[in-house]
Design a protein around this motif. Structure first.
Motif, short mmCIF file in Angstrom:
data_model
loop_
_atom_site.label_atom_id
_atom_site.label_comp_id
_atom_site.label_asym_id
_atom_site.label_seq_id
_atom_site.Cartn_x
_atom_site.Cartn_y
_atom_site.Cartn_z
N HIS A 187 0.84 -1.18 0.00
CA HIS A 187 0.00 0.00 0.00
C HIS A 187 0.89 1.25 0.00
CE1 HIS A 187 -3.66 -2.32 0.67
NE2 HIS A 187 -3.00 -3.02 1.60
N ASP A 188 0.27 2.43 -0.08
CA ASP A 188 1.04 3.68 -0.14
C ASP A 188 1.92 3.88 1.09
OD1 ASP A 188 -0.05 4.23 -2.60
OD2 ASP A 188 -1.58 5.62 -1.83
N ASP A 189 1.51 3.33 2.24
CA ASP A 189 2.31 3.47 3.46
C ASP A 189 3.27 2.30 3.64
OD1 ASP A 189 0.55 1.44 4.05
OD2 ASP A 189 -0.18 2.32 5.92
N MET A 190 3.47 1.51 2.59
CA MET A 190 4.40 0.38 2.56
C MET A 190 3.98 -0.77 3.47
SD MET A 190 6.57 0.70 0.20
CE MET A 190 7.67 -0.66 0.61
N THR A 191 2.74 -0.78 3.91
CA THR A 191 2.23 -1.98 4.56
C THR A 191 1.92 -3.02 3.49
OG1 THR A 191 -0.02 -1.05 4.56
CG2 THR A 191 1.29 -0.78 6.56
N GLN A 192 1.96 -4.28 3.87
CA GLN A 192 1.86 -5.37 2.92
C GLN A 192 0.47 -5.44 2.27
OE1 GLN A 192 3.19 -5.31 6.01
NE2 GLN A 192 4.07 -7.31 6.53
N ARG A 193 0.45 -5.63 0.95
CA ARG A 193 -0.79 -5.86 0.21
C ARG A 193 -0.87 -7.31 -0.27
NH1 ARG A 193 -3.98 -2.44 -3.18
NH2 ARG A 193 -2.31 -0.88 -3.24
N ARG A 194 0.23 -7.78 -0.91
CA ARG A 194 0.18 -9.10 -1.54
C ARG A 194 1.60 -9.64 -1.71
NH1 ARG A 194 -3.28 -12.21 -4.88
NH2 ARG A 194 -2.24 -13.33 -6.57
N LEU A 195 1.74 -10.94 -1.59
CA LEU A 195 3.00 -11.62 -1.88
C LEU A 195 2.73 -12.79 -2.81
CD1 LEU A 195 6.08 -12.02 -1.27
CD2 LEU A 195 5.38 -13.65 0.49
N GLU A 196 3.49 -12.86 -3.88
CA GLU A 196 3.49 -14.01 -4.77
C GLU A 196 4.87 -14.66 -4.69
OE1 GLU A 196 2.52 -12.57 -8.62
OE2 GLU A 196 0.46 -12.01 -8.09
N ALA A 197 4.91 -15.94 -4.39
CA ALA A 197 6.20 -16.61 -4.21
C ALA A 197 6.18 -17.99 -4.83
CB ALA A 197 6.53 -16.72 -2.72
N THR A 253 13.60 2.20 9.74
CA THR A 253 12.57 3.24 9.68
C THR A 253 12.92 4.35 8.70
OG1 THR A 253 11.85 2.79 11.94
CG2 THR A 253 11.30 4.94 11.03
N LYS A 254 14.16 4.84 8.68
CA LYS A 254 14.53 5.92 7.78
C LYS A 254 14.33 5.53 6.32
CE LYS A 254 15.83 9.15 10.66
NZ LYS A 254 15.11 10.45 10.73
N TYR A 255 14.69 4.31 5.99
CA TYR A 255 14.51 3.83 4.61
C TYR A 255 13.02 3.70 4.29
CZ TYR A 255 14.87 0.84 0.48
OH TYR A 255 14.75 0.30 -0.78
N LEU A 256 12.27 3.20 5.25
CA LEU A 256 10.83 3.05 5.07
C LEU A 256 10.18 4.42 4.83
CD1 LEU A 256 8.52 0.90 5.17
CD2 LEU A 256 8.24 1.52 7.57
N GLU A 257 10.56 5.42 5.61
CA GLU A 257 10.02 6.76 5.44
C GLU A 257 10.39 7.33 4.07
OE1 GLU A 257 11.69 8.75 8.79
OE2 GLU A 257 10.09 8.12 10.17
N HIS A 258 11.61 7.02 3.59
CA HIS A 258 12.03 7.48 2.28
C HIS A 258 11.18 6.84 1.18
CE1 HIS A 258 14.76 8.87 -0.88
NE2 HIS A 258 14.71 7.65 -1.38
N LEU A 259 10.90 5.56 1.28
CA LEU A 259 10.08 4.87 0.30
C LEU A 259 8.68 5.46 0.25
CD1 LEU A 259 11.05 1.12 0.90
CD2 LEU A 259 11.75 2.57 -1.00
N ILE A 260 8.11 5.72 1.42
CA ILE A 260 6.74 6.27 1.49
C ILE A 260 6.72 7.66 0.84
CG2 ILE A 260 4.94 7.08 3.05
CD1 ILE A 260 5.89 4.85 5.00
N ALA A 261 7.72 8.49 1.15
CA ALA A 261 7.78 9.83 0.58
C ALA A 261 7.99 9.79 -0.93
CB ALA A 261 8.89 10.64 1.25
N ALA A 262 8.83 8.87 -1.40
CA ALA A 262 9.10 8.76 -2.83
C ALA A 262 7.86 8.36 -3.61
CB ALA A 262 10.23 7.76 -3.06
N GLN A 263 7.03 7.49 -3.02
CA GLN A 263 5.80 7.08 -3.68
C GLN A 263 4.80 8.22 -3.78
OE1 GLN A 263 5.34 2.31 -3.07
NE2 GLN A 263 4.36 3.59 -1.56
N ALA A 264 4.85 9.13 -2.80
CA ALA A 264 3.89 10.24 -2.76
C ALA A 264 4.31 11.39 -3.68
CB ALA A 264 3.74 10.75 -1.34
N SER A 265 5.57 11.43 -4.10
CA SER A 265 6.06 12.55 -4.89
C SER A 265 5.74 12.41 -6.37
CB SER A 265 7.57 12.68 -4.71
OG SER A 265 8.24 11.52 -5.18
#
Length: 265
Positions: A187-197, A253-265
């Protein structure tokens, strides 16, 4: 649940589902005596006994928010990630056991009572974990309702290297995993949506797994890297057969916050 050689102990009890906030989240820490062990362990409303080593366990917990009881009986021998070709990295544990079993008991919270008579899982690690060494990991467990199909996987990246752990069970036969092909959606907040393995076992046979999340709970580790662990409750399919599962991710956490911000930009 953890216990250190200096008598520090703690555990988390979480009940979560489709709401964004967990229905119950008890985060307990404290001290225990030098004589404490996990054969018969009581601490802050939690009581754990293991009548038959590596086969059975009884776990009870009682607080103002939640009451639960697990009566656990193993469906297979304990599995160590040292049995996988990539082995077990020292930053994670001295040893790590995974084991799927049958669980009876109940869960009570609010005005709800849920009876258990179904498949469940437990794991156990020895030694101090250095949470900050891995860049990321994915851990998951999934099973069909009768326990005839079970899939356990761990995908990690640390020091620029990938590694894989876990096993598959088909009709009572347990096989270590060799490697795992995987794709995750978030999801936009990097919580899990789906895994295919696609899990490839040591015989070269494959198992297809999908996990679709319906609820996530976030657990801090309080380490120097600000690591956060996110647990997703999931609907699953194993080679097309329906089941249930859990999908965990590890992020700094810092990397997670960066991913969330990058998706929103």
């Amino acid at each position: 649940l953890y216990l250190t050689g200096h008598g520090k102990a703690g555990f988390n009890v979480a009940v979560w589902g489709e709401p964004e906030e967990p229905l119950v989240l008890d985060l307990i820490q404290g001290d225990v005596s030098a004589e404490a062990d996990f054969d018969d362990f009581a601490f802050a409303g939690l009581h754990l006994t293991q009548p038959e080593l590596r086969r059975t366990a009884v776990l009870k917990y009682d607080s103002e928010a939640v009451k639960l009881e697990f009566n656990y009986a193993a469906l297979h021998d304990t599995f160590s990630y040292k049995q996988n070709p990539d082995g077990l990295p020292s930053w994670f544990a001295i040893n790590r056991f995974e084991q799927t079993g049958w669980v009876t008991g109940f869960l009570e919270f609010g005005d709800r009572r849920i009876e258990w008579d179904r498949v469940g899982h437990r794991d156990h690690s020895w030694g101090m974990r250095n949470w900050g060494v891995p860049h990321h990991w994915k851990w998951f467990i999934s099973y069909t309702p009768d326990g005839s199909r079970i899939v356990n996987g761990w995908i990690w990246i640390a020091k620029g290297e990938w590694g894989f752990g876990g096993y598959v069970v088909r009709d009572g036969e347990l096989l270590p995993v060799s490697h795992i092909k995987h794709h995750a959606e978030y999801h936009d907040d990097m919580t899990q949506r789906r895994l295919e393995a696609e899990l490839v076992d040591v015989r070269g046979e494959t198992t297809q797994l999908t996990l679709d999340s319906f609820g996530v709970v976030k657990l801090p580790t309080n380490d120097s890297m600000g690591t956060i662990i996110m647990e997703a409750a999931c609907r699953a399919t194993i080679d097309g057969d329906e089941g249930a599962g859990q999908f965990e991710t590890h992020w700094p956490t810092k990397y997670l916050e960066h991913l969330i911000a990058a998706q929103a930009s």
